[in-house]
Write a protein that holds these residues in place. Structure first.
Motif, PDB file in Angstrom:
ATOM      1  N   ALA A  33      27.319  42.819  29.672  1.00  0.00           N
ATOM      2  CA  ALA A  33      26.524  42.242  28.586  1.00  0.00           C
ATOM      3  C   ALA A  33      25.655  43.304  27.920  1.00  0.00           C
ATOM      4  O   ALA A  33      25.555  43.367  26.688  1.00  0.00           O
ATOM      5  N   GLN A  34      25.037  44.159  28.735  1.00  0.00           N
ATOM      6  CA  GLN A  34      24.165  45.191  28.164  1.00  0.00           C
ATOM      7  C   GLN A  34      24.969  46.258  27.426  1.00  0.00           C
ATOM      8  O   GLN A  34      24.525  46.776  26.393  1.00  0.00           O
ATOM      9  N   ALA A  35      26.157  46.573  27.934  1.00  0.00           N
ATOM     10  CA  ALA A  35      26.989  47.571  27.258  1.00  0.00           C
ATOM     11  C   ALA A  35      27.402  47.089  25.878  1.00  0.00           C
ATOM     12  O   ALA A  35      27.371  47.851  24.902  1.00  0.00           O
ATOM     13  N   VAL A  36      27.792  45.812  25.784  1.00  0.00           N
ATOM     14  CA  VAL A  36      28.180  45.256  24.490  1.00  0.00           C
ATOM     15  C   VAL A  36      26.970  45.161  23.571  1.00  0.00           C
ATOM     16  O   VAL A  36      27.058  45.436  22.362  1.00  0.00           O
ATOM     17  N   GLN A  37      25.813  44.817  24.129  1.00  0.00           N
ATOM     18  CA  GLN A  37      24.591  44.771  23.328  1.00  0.00           C
ATOM     19  C   GLN A  37      24.235  46.165  22.821  1.00  0.00           C
ATOM     20  O   GLN A  37      23.800  46.337  21.670  1.00  0.00           O
ATOM     21  N   ALA A  38      24.433  47.160  23.669  1.00  0.00           N
ATOM     22  CA  ALA A  38      24.170  48.542  23.258  1.00  0.00           C
ATOM     23  C   ALA A  38      25.061  48.932  22.090  1.00  0.00           C
ATOM     24  O   ALA A  38      24.634  49.631  21.164  1.00  0.00           O
ATOM     25  N   LEU A  39      26.293  48.448  22.107  1.00  0.00           N
ATOM     26  CA  LEU A  39      27.209  48.726  21.004  1.00  0.00           C
ATOM     27  C   LEU A  39      26.744  48.032  19.728  1.00  0.00           C
ATOM     28  O   LEU A  39      26.744  48.625  18.644  1.00  0.00           O
ATOM     29  N   GLY A  40      26.323  46.777  19.860  1.00  0.00           N
ATOM     30  CA  GLY A  40      25.853  46.036  18.689  1.00  0.00           C
ATOM     31  C   GLY A  40      24.601  46.648  18.084  1.00  0.00           C
ATOM     32  O   GLY A  40      24.428  46.651  16.859  1.00  0.00           O
ATOM     33  N   SER A 126      30.726  41.355  15.521  1.00  0.00           N
ATOM     34  CA  SER A 126      30.700  39.944  15.909  1.00  0.00           C
ATOM     35  C   SER A 126      31.966  39.565  16.667  1.00  0.00           C
ATOM     36  O   SER A 126      31.927  38.751  17.595  1.00  0.00           O
ATOM     37  N   ASP A 127      33.091  40.163  16.293  1.00  0.00           N
ATOM     38  CA  ASP A 127      34.349  39.893  17.001  1.00  0.00           C
ATOM     39  C   ASP A 127      34.296  40.424  18.426  1.00  0.00           C
ATOM     40  O   ASP A 127      34.718  39.751  19.365  1.00  0.00           O
ATOM     41  N   LEU A 128      33.785  41.632  18.581  1.00  0.00           N
ATOM     42  CA  LEU A 128      33.666  42.208  19.911  1.00  0.00           C
ATOM     43  C   LEU A 128      32.682  41.410  20.759  1.00  0.00           C
ATOM     44  O   LEU A 128      32.915  41.180  21.950  1.00  0.00           O
ATOM     45  N   ALA A 129      31.596  40.984  20.137  1.00  0.00           N
ATOM     46  CA  ALA A 129      30.600  40.202  20.868  1.00  0.00           C
ATOM     47  C   ALA A 129      31.197  38.881  21.348  1.00  0.00           C
ATOM     48  O   ALA A 129      30.920  38.428  22.470  1.00  0.00           O
ATOM     49  N   TYR A 130      32.031  38.266  20.519  1.00  0.00           N
ATOM     50  CA  TYR A 130      32.651  37.003  20.911  1.00  0.00           C
ATOM     51  C   TYR A 130      33.647  37.213  22.050  1.00  0.00           C
ATOM     52  O   TYR A 130      33.690  36.433  23.009  1.00  0.00           O
ATOM     53  N   GLU A 131      34.443  38.290  21.946  1.00  0.00           N
ATOM     54  CA  GLU A 131      35.381  38.593  23.028  1.00  0.00           C
ATOM     55  C   GLU A 131      34.627  38.826  24.334  1.00  0.00           C
ATOM     56  O   GLU A 131      35.029  38.351  25.410  1.00  0.00           O
ATOM     57  N   ALA A 132      33.519  39.552  24.243  1.00  0.00           N
ATOM     58  CA  ALA A 132      32.706  39.825  25.435  1.00  0.00           C
ATOM     59  C   ALA A 132      32.099  38.547  25.995  1.00  0.00           C
ATOM     60  O   ALA A 132      31.988  38.373  27.218  1.00  0.00           O
ATOM     61  N   PHE A 168      41.675  39.516  21.711  1.00  0.00           N
ATOM     62  CA  PHE A 168      41.969  40.958  21.670  1.00  0.00           C
ATOM     63  C   PHE A 168      43.045  41.255  20.637  1.00  0.00           C
ATOM     64  O   PHE A 168      42.918  42.205  19.843  1.00  0.00           O
ATOM     65  N   ASP A 169      44.108  40.472  20.626  1.00  0.00           N
ATOM     66  CA  ASP A 169      45.195  40.684  19.661  1.00  0.00           C
ATOM     67  C   ASP A 169      44.694  40.560  18.224  1.00  0.00           C
ATOM     68  O   ASP A 169      45.060  41.353  17.349  1.00  0.00           O
ATOM     69  N   GLY A 170      43.843  39.551  17.983  1.00  0.00           N
ATOM     70  CA  GLY A 170      43.299  39.362  16.642  1.00  0.00           C
ATOM     71  C   GLY A 170      42.402  40.514  16.227  1.00  0.00           C
ATOM     72  O   GLY A 170      42.456  40.976  15.075  1.00  0.00           O
ATOM     73  N   LEU A 171      41.595  40.990  17.149  1.00  0.00           N
ATOM     74  CA  LEU A 171      40.707  42.109  16.859  1.00  0.00           C
ATOM     75  C   LEU A 171      41.504  43.385  16.604  1.00  0.00           C
ATOM     76  O   LEU A 171      41.172  44.184  15.720  1.00  0.00           O
ATOM     77  N   ALA A 198      38.719  47.299  27.064  1.00  0.00           N
ATOM     78  CA  ALA A 198      37.861  47.263  28.256  1.00  0.00           C
ATOM     79  C   ALA A 198      37.337  45.851  28.499  1.00  0.00           C
ATOM     80  O   ALA A 198      37.312  45.371  29.639  1.00  0.00           O
ATOM     81  N   ILE A 199      36.949  45.182  27.422  1.00  0.00           N
ATOM     82  CA  ILE A 199      36.462  43.803  27.553  1.00  0.00           C
ATOM     83  C   ILE A 199      37.587  42.893  28.023  1.00  0.00           C
ATOM     84  O   ILE A 199      37.384  42.014  28.879  1.00  0.00           O
ATOM     85  N   GLU A 200      38.786  43.100  27.472  1.00  0.00           N
ATOM     86  CA  GLU A 200      39.934  42.288  27.881  1.00  0.00           C
ATOM     87  C   GLU A 200      40.227  42.471  29.365  1.00  0.00           C
ATOM     88  O   GLU A 200      40.590  41.528  30.072  1.00  0.00           O
ATOM     89  N   ARG A 201      40.030  43.679  29.873  1.00  0.00           N
ATOM     90  CA  ARG A 201      40.253  43.939  31.300  1.00  0.00           C
ATOM     91  C   ARG A 201      39.217  43.235  32.165  1.00  0.00           C
ATOM     92  O   ARG A 201      39.508  42.859  33.307  1.00  0.00           O
ATOM     93  N   VAL A 202      38.003  43.061  31.651  1.00  0.00           N
ATOM     94  CA  VAL A 202      36.997  42.283  32.386  1.00  0.00           C
ATOM     95  C   VAL A 202      37.529  40.873  32.627  1.00  0.00           C
ATOM     96  O   VAL A 202      37.399  40.312  33.718  1.00  0.00           O
ATOM     97  N   GLY A 203      38.144  40.307  31.589  1.00  0.00           N
ATOM     98  CA  GLY A 203      38.757  38.984  31.750  1.00  0.00           C
ATOM     99  C   GLY A 203      39.870  38.997  32.783  1.00  0.00           C
ATOM    100  O   GLY A 203      40.025  38.045  33.557  1.00  0.00           O
TER     101      GLY A 203
END
Length: 235
Positions: A33-40, A126-132, A168-171, A198-203
């Motif tokens: 969560a913090q890594a994605v927030q850092a990106l945003g 926003s797309d990355l945040a939603y995937e995360a 992921f495919d859409g992004l 990387a986010i997809e691998r978390v899933g």
């Protein structure tokens, strides 16, 4: 009385080590969560914090694995208790890899910030945040299923795994279009592809955790099966 005492001690050991797995899970979930927030936010400082916790996650994996070996050697568990200990070993390996994915995102943030390309990356955030959000929700459900040894909760994780894949495919399609329209964004967009992966691998790791729960409770290895097939197997 001695047997009962030993059984009580063993139960306490299992409970204690399971609690530490959940603690490790909470730590890596917060890292993602913090890594994605850092990106945003394009915050190198937040990325640094994610990386500073990587050592703790690695240490927890080693410590729990060591204690597992000690318990197995001393208690010589059988049946479901042995399955639980094997499952814990698999779970901490998956959680450590989730931490690796968070660190990978954080390093990408550091590279993007140092490259001064943040202004060109605001559109897909926003797309990355939603995937995360989907991935961390799956991880949270999987950890909850582990805590309760809840097969239904684990099945729910398996049933929703494809949502992250579709996102992921859409992004990926969006980023390819982005690069075609503005070649100057190719380098940064490729970085975002790796973040999305990387986010997809978390899933994927959340899914692995859910399969481990089913293995503990039902004694069945359900890997490489569709959610529908798994549901049929455990009914």
């Amino acid at each position: 009385m001695v047997d009962k005492h030993l059984s009580t001690q063993f139960d306490a050991e299992l409970s204690g080590i399971s609690t530490r797995v959940l603690e490790m899970g909470g730590l890596v979930e917060a890292q993602v969560a913090q890594a994605v927030q850092a990106l945003g936010d394009f915050s190198a400082e937040s990325a640094d914090e994610v990386l500073s916790r990587e050592g703790r996650v690695n240490s927890m994996e080693i410590e729990i694995d060591r204690d597992l070996s000690t318990i197995i050697a001393r208690r010589q568990p059988t049946a479901r208790d042995l399955r639980l200990l094997i499952a814990i070993s698999k779970s901490i390996a998956n959680l450590e890899r989730v931490g690796d994915e968070a660190a990978r995102i954080a390093r990408t943030v550091q590279r993007l910030v140092s490259g001064g390309v943040s202004s060109r990356l605001r559109v897909p955030m926003s797309d990355l945040a939603y995937e995360a959000e989907l991935a961390t929700a799956q991880l949270r459900k999987a950890l909850d299923a582990f805590a309760r040894l809840d097969v239904e909760r684990a099945l729910d994780v398996l049933k929703h795994d494809d949502e992250i894949d579709k996102e992921f495919d859409g992004l990926l399609r969006k980023l390819i279009t982005y690069m075609m329209e503005d070649p100057r964004t190719i380098s940064s967009s490729i970085d975002l592809v790796f973040v999305a992966k990387a986010i997809e691998r978390v899933g994927d790791h959340a899914k692995n955790l859910a399969e481990v729960v089913i293995y503990v409770v039902k004694g069945q290895d359900v890997r490489h099966n569709t959610p529908e097939a798994v549901e049929t197997m455990v009914r």
